[in-house]
Design a protein around this motif. Sequence first.
Motif, PDB file in Angstrom:
ATOM      1  N   ILE A 168      -3.985  60.918  11.918  1.00 30.13           N
ATOM      2  CA  ILE A 168      -4.092  60.577  13.435  1.00 30.13           C
ATOM      3  C   ILE A 168      -3.062  61.172  14.182  1.00 30.13           C
ATOM      4  O   ILE A 168      -3.209  62.053  14.995  1.00 30.13           O
ATOM      5  CB  ILE A 168      -4.511  58.951  13.956  1.00 30.13           C
ATOM      6  CG1 ILE A 168      -5.670  58.743  13.342  1.00 30.13           C
ATOM      7  CG2 ILE A 168      -4.263  58.951  15.402  1.00 30.13           C
ATOM      8  CD1 ILE A 168      -5.924  57.141  13.534  1.00 30.13           C
ATOM      9  N   CYS A 184      -8.016  53.451  19.370  1.00 28.10           N
ATOM     10  CA  CYS A 184      -7.504  52.805  18.160  1.00 28.10           C
ATOM     11  C   CYS A 184      -7.449  51.299  18.317  1.00 28.10           C
ATOM     12  O   CYS A 184      -8.028  50.328  17.427  1.00 28.10           O
ATOM     13  CB  CYS A 184      -6.254  53.359  17.569  1.00 28.10           C
ATOM     14  SG  CYS A 184      -6.439  54.894  16.795  1.00 28.10           S
ATOM     15  N   VAL A 200      -6.268  58.336  22.339  1.00 24.90           N
ATOM     16  CA  VAL A 200      -6.414  57.960  21.014  1.00 24.90           C
ATOM     17  C   VAL A 200      -5.849  56.721  20.714  1.00 24.90           C
ATOM     18  O   VAL A 200      -6.196  56.038  20.135  1.00 24.90           O
ATOM     19  CB  VAL A 200      -5.665  59.267  20.282  1.00 24.90           C
ATOM     20  CG1 VAL A 200      -5.526  58.801  18.664  1.00 24.90           C
ATOM     21  CG2 VAL A 200      -6.481  60.687  20.339  1.00 24.90           C
TER      22      VAL A 200
END
Length: 444
Positions: A278, A303, A299
């Motif tokens: 990631i 998550c 992002v």
Amino acid sequence: MDQENRIGQGRAWTVVALLFFYTMINFFDRLVLGLSAVPVMRELSLTPAQYGLIASGVYWLYAVSGVAVGLFLVNRVSTKWLLVGLVLIWSVAQVPAALTSSLSVLIACRVLLGIGEGPGSPSAYEACHSWFPPEKRNLPTAIFLQGAPVAFLVGAPFLSWVIVEYGWRFSLLLCSSLGVIWIVAWFALAKDGPFSGSAAKACAAGDQAVSPVPWAALWLDRTMIGNYVLGFSSYWIVGVTVAWQAPYLQMGLGYDGKVVGWLIAAMTAAQPFVLLTISYLSERALGNGASSRVARGAVNAACLVASGILLAAAMMIEGAGFTKLALLALGTTLPSVTTVLGAAMVSEIAPTSQRGTALLVTYSAITVAGLLSPLTMGYAVQAAGQAEGFVYGYLIAAALLVLAGTLGFLLLDPEESKRRLNAISSESQVDRQSSSQLGVSHAG
């Protein structure tokens, strides 16, 4: 010139490697109590709530210590010397804990450990980021932070074996010795990097807001607030995992003590791959022109939402089994993305002269979650019993993660934060210049 660059890059990655082992030893120190939970509770006749009190002791002054170092020491003391002092405190704290049977002494030792560990990770961020420009900080940060999952991967089975064969007291002394060894290596090989200091270096590194901004403007910035929220929920999972994952597997799911260490190692095995992947994709997206709001902020938020859903799903599955453990493993892994992308966003928007303080205060304050989450789980287990209590504790964590992730989509916007802080910085410069000119005029 090329040779100097190669030497500089070599030193930079040496520092990253040392910070990797620093992080690993840090989590050894925290993990060892969780792995020792059952024998400690049996030997000292502790209730789950009393054990939760000991486990949370490390966080009683954790945030206070980190904030104090951020406000008063980080800009006055070399990061190299700061880390030496912190690890020395960790190492000393383990010794009396290994030699006592007193509940009060155990708590005091965990509190002392927290005083040393509170500024630990944020100081490591500063040491790492001082060697890399803003757009290149994701990957080295992710690499040194892999010391945490590796501590679980290697330390869980190893320390479990040490505890079974030699006792929990010996395992504490072993952790203390590892800290001393690291201090020697760090003192010999490390130094502060070229991006650690002046406004001129900050400008060369590509930082946007070179001049300092008022602290209130920085602390109340939307991206900073988003990082507080996401960091708090992420650290809630750290507190639960370190203190209660091993007891949950043993007391809640019925696994044998020797098996628990291997299970924790297996559940942690995917974390380095997930976090590095990631972080790399986020950094690559930035290089290809994606906004930091998307590549880092969105992002990060996604998550946390995903991890909350996975933890809730794991708790809906009856009994033990591969699917339950896999969901639990991934659900406790994804929040760690915040430690990379969140710290990168703080470094991205804070002027370099304020970066160390911003990192230390932010990533120390959020560790209050580590104080609350072990206590919450301990009281849930004691009130509802082992089977239902663990479920309630993990569902509380899942709800917190989903809420925090949702807020993250709304709050995290590093580009907008930089524009705002740049404007404030420019206004402050104009005001200072006007005041200076006015003073000269009056003097004339």
